[in-house]
Design an enzyme around this catalytic site. Structure first.
Site, mmCIF file in Angstrom:
data_model
loop_
_atom_site.group_PDB
_atom_site.id
_atom_site.type_symbol
_atom_site.label_atom_id
_atom_site.label_comp_id
_atom_site.label_asym_id
_atom_site.label_seq_id
_atom_site.Cartn_x
_atom_site.Cartn_y
_atom_site.Cartn_z
ATOM 1 C CB SER A 173 -0.914 0.005 1.225
ATOM 2 O OG SER A 173 -1.845 -1.042 1.175
ATOM 3 N NE ARG A 413 7.627 -7.632 -5.628
ATOM 4 C CZ ARG A 413 8.426 -8.177 -6.545
ATOM 5 N NH1 ARG A 413 9.735 -8.134 -6.374
ATOM 6 N NH2 ARG A 413 7.933 -8.747 -7.621
ATOM 7 C CB THR A 449 1.178 2.417 -10.996
ATOM 8 O OG1 THR A 449 1.765 2.001 -9.756
ATOM 9 C CG2 THR A 449 -0.195 1.785 -11.130
ATOM 10 C CB CYS A 600 17.378 -11.031 3.672
ATOM 11 S SG CYS A 600 15.721 -11.700 3.942
ATOM 12 C CB CYS A 624 10.391 -15.623 1.750
ATOM 13 S SG CYS A 624 10.787 -14.877 0.165
ATOM 14 C CB CYS A 627 11.740 -8.273 -1.183
ATOM 15 S SG CYS A 627 13.342 -8.896 -0.611
ATOM 16 C CB CYS A 630 18.093 -13.446 -1.625
ATOM 17 S SG CYS A 630 16.519 -14.200 -2.125
#
Length: 659
Positions: A173, A413, A449, A600, A624, A627, A630
């Site tokens: 969000s 992300r 977007t 991470c 996890c 994202c 890694c």
């Protein structure tokens, strides 16, 4: 007509019943002809008391996913009123325009069709277009396809598979939204209950030092934009897609590409459901076969396709570069809340050689979205993006806003930052790559977007021409390069690579590009090393001391992880795989001081002592956040991120709304 049997279900309340019937498996011989080849039995749940001429109703499968949409069945309605409008299932809706023979005395039939085939014991679903990912790009493509079907009176089947448990569950969000693409796709969105109602009211840009915030002219051009919840927007778009006849399957993770005899893509395989760690099949085992790839940044199937067909080299030619974004949604005191206020920062707590910054958006209902973005081409292996975010919140210009507030959600992300130079050729035999899977983020705007949506719309138009006019998907590449999307990214192409020279030179070059050259420079700057190669060995750097969390503004990882609603089935094969299990102990730990334990943001990777006191890498895959950091930042590219069982991962739910 298929027989239906009603029996009570102890798993739901007393007003719900289980609806059981046999399903027929059919293989299409042509677009309009089906041949029965087998049968299957399944169950559905419905609430008879909910059926009415003006009421939406629930019809859920036993695992909670929308699974009835296209089954070849006729179901008699058990109510005195005709069934119509929408059925809601797992938070999403279906337009039941295919219902026929309803009348006032209670007799009605639900007719929905699904095509099955049999291939090596696999359940196969046949569609004209399959889209992987129910994000802005994927849903825009689906909507545009169905709009064209209506305009041209052509019947094409369109399916969207989504690895999240529901549409929007894996979308963070908090977003400043430019409505240009939505204006083209759904021009009446303002009158159609779109969750876009907080216009940008002010737009500030700060350069942070440790103790001060220096105001700079804002280059983001946010006038006319909106502060929104992106997860809420894609949920709304999912409803619009289903109203047009798109079939959306949340909870199904696309795990493999299926190739035909000519090495062209003929579909995707969804992940096995119900496979235990030891490889045995648990009772909920299912495997589907279902191609536009809209997986988002660093999509696993998209990356495989890019490598297989050398699409990066066929496109703009440069490697992709990434950033890691970490975000929290807070509820703050009303006296501090300014709906529509937008703030971006550069500088502290990062050093001048590391690109990154923060954002803070005031949404509605006293909520703000605050986040921190770190470019993954940073050099120091001791840098910890999560801890840098915690430091940012302690800045004297930011901490007072958060004090007294409550964290509602946490997430992370990766973002594509390669821009124009890194766009791959997006067409492959049998399909195309759209949205952030191809890397259409406008870095200086920090917006992707609207560009993702536009790419999906253009790909949909090309796909429609292929299926109805015997055209070819290469028209997607042609229309892409002639669109406002391409022009926008071309003008913005030199901002991100300018910062490889450092913060101050980057600001100077960016100002020159923005205010004087306005994107018309004759030079296109190149990116530096790929992100994993940019990581330097530990002996060249000193460890970075980070303060302990205070539990008021800063928090430890387990506390934040709890706020992400992350959940994975523990008894399933690991989705984080080491290509060489020896690399962590032989290379990453001695040479780079174990950087995976720091980059991470969910503490998936930990070095713990074994029985002999030797540090060994432990992977906590259940933590996890998907994202993909890694998969990008590991120095030897030894970690492979693959999709887990469908429905697993984070559950971003802030500001969601049932439509």
């Amino acid at each position: 007509m298929l027989r239906l049997f009603l029996k009570s279900s102890s798993s739901r309340n007393a007003n719900h019943f289980r609806l059981s019937f046999p399903l027929h498996l059919i293989q299409p011989k042509s677009h309009n002809h089906d041949a029965q080849i087998g049968s299957l039995s399944t169950s559905y749940l419905f609430n008879p008391s909910g059926f009415s001429s003006k009421t939406t109703n629930s019809l859920d499968s036993t695992n909670g996913y929308s699974f009835f949409r296209d089954l070849n069945l006729q179901a008699r309605a058990f109510d005195s009123n005709c069934i119509n409008n929408r059925f809601f299932s797992s938070g999403s809706a279906l337009n039941c325009s295919r219902l026929r023979n309803c009348n006032g005395n209670g007799s009605g039939f639900l007719r929905v069709r699904r095509n099955f085939c049999s291939e090596f014991g696999r359940e196969c679903l046949e569609y004209d277009v399959v889209i992987v990912g129910a994000g802005p790009a994927g849903l825009s493509a689906a909507i545009r396809l169905k709009q064209l079907c209506q305009e041209k009176d052509v019947d094409l089947t369109v399916c969207v598979v989504e690895k999240g448990p529901e549409v929007g569950a894996h979308i963070l969000s908090g977003n400043v939204f430019e409505s240009r693409a939505l204006d083209e796709l759904l021009p009446d969105w303002k009158n159609d209950e779109a969750p876009i109602d907080v216009p940008v009211s002010s737009d500030k840009f700060w350069l942070l030092t440790k103790d001060h915030a220096i105001s700079l002219p804002s280059p983001f051009d946010n006038k006319g934009n909106y502060v929104i919840s992106l997860s809420q927007l894609v949920r709304w778009m999912g409803l619009k897609a289903e109203e047009l006849g798109v079939e959306i399957y949340p909870g199904f993770a696309a795990s493999e590409i299926l190739f035909g005899e000519n090495n062209n893509v003929i579909g995707i395989g969804t992940n096995d459901m119900g496979i235990a760690k030891d490889g045995s099949k648990r009772e909920n085992y299912q495997r589907g076969r279902l191609t536009l790839l809209a997986e988002g940044c660093r999509g696993s199937l998209s990356e495989k396709i890019i490598r297989k067909y050398n699409l990066r080299e066929k496109g703009q030619g440069q490697h992709q570069t990434y950033a890691l974004g970490i975000k929290e949604v807070w509820e703050i005191d009303e006296s501090k809340h300014k709906p529509g206020h937008v703030l971006h920062t550069l500088g502290w707590p990062l050093n001048h050689k590391t690109y990154g910054g923060s954002f803070l958006y005031h949404m509605k209902d006293r909520q703000i979205s605050i986040g921190f973005v770190v470019a993954l081409d940073y050099h120091n292996p001791f840098l910890n993006p999560y801890e840098e975010f915690q430091k940012l919140k302690c800045h004297p210009a930011i901490r007072p806003l958060l004090e007294g507030g409550t964290v509602l959600q946490y997430g992370a992300r990766t973002l594509n930052e390669g821009g124009f130079q890194s766009i791959p050729y997006p067409v492959f035999p049998g399909g195309a790559i759209i949205g952030c899977s191809a890397g259409f983020l406008n870095v200086p705007k920090i917006k992707g977007t609207h560009t993702a949506m536009k790419s999906g719309m253009l790909a949909a138009e090309a796909a429609f021409a292929v299926l109805s006019e015997q055209s070819n998907m290469e028209t997607y590449w042609d229309t892409l390069r002639n669109s406002w999307l391409w022009e926008e990214l071309h003008k913005a192409r030199n901002y991100r690579p300018a910062f490889k020279y450092g913060l101050i030179p980057g600001l100077a070059l960016s100002a020159l590009e923005h205010y004087i050259l306005k994107g018309r420079s004759s030079i296109t700057l190149k990116h530096g090393k790929p992100d994993h190669e940019a990581t330097e060995v530990a002996r060249l750097h000193s460890p970075i001391p980070y303060p302990k969390p205070d539990g008021v503004v800063t928090f430890d990882v387990p506390t934040s992880l709890y706020r992400s609603n992350t959940n994975h089935e523990h008894d399933q094969p690991p989705h984080l795989r080491l290509r060489n299990p020896q690399i962590p102990q032989l290379v990453n730990l001695p040479d780079y001081a174990g950087p995976e334990s720091r980059y991470c943001p969910a503490r998936v990777y930990e070095y713990l002592p074994d029985d002999e006191g030797q540090l060994k890498l432990q992977i906590n895959a259940q933590n996890c956040l998907h994202c993909k950091a890694c998969d990008i930042k590991d120095p030897k590219q030894n970690i492979e991120w693959t999709v887990p069982e469908g429905g697993g991962g984070p559950g971003y739910s802030v500001m969601t709304k049932a439509y």
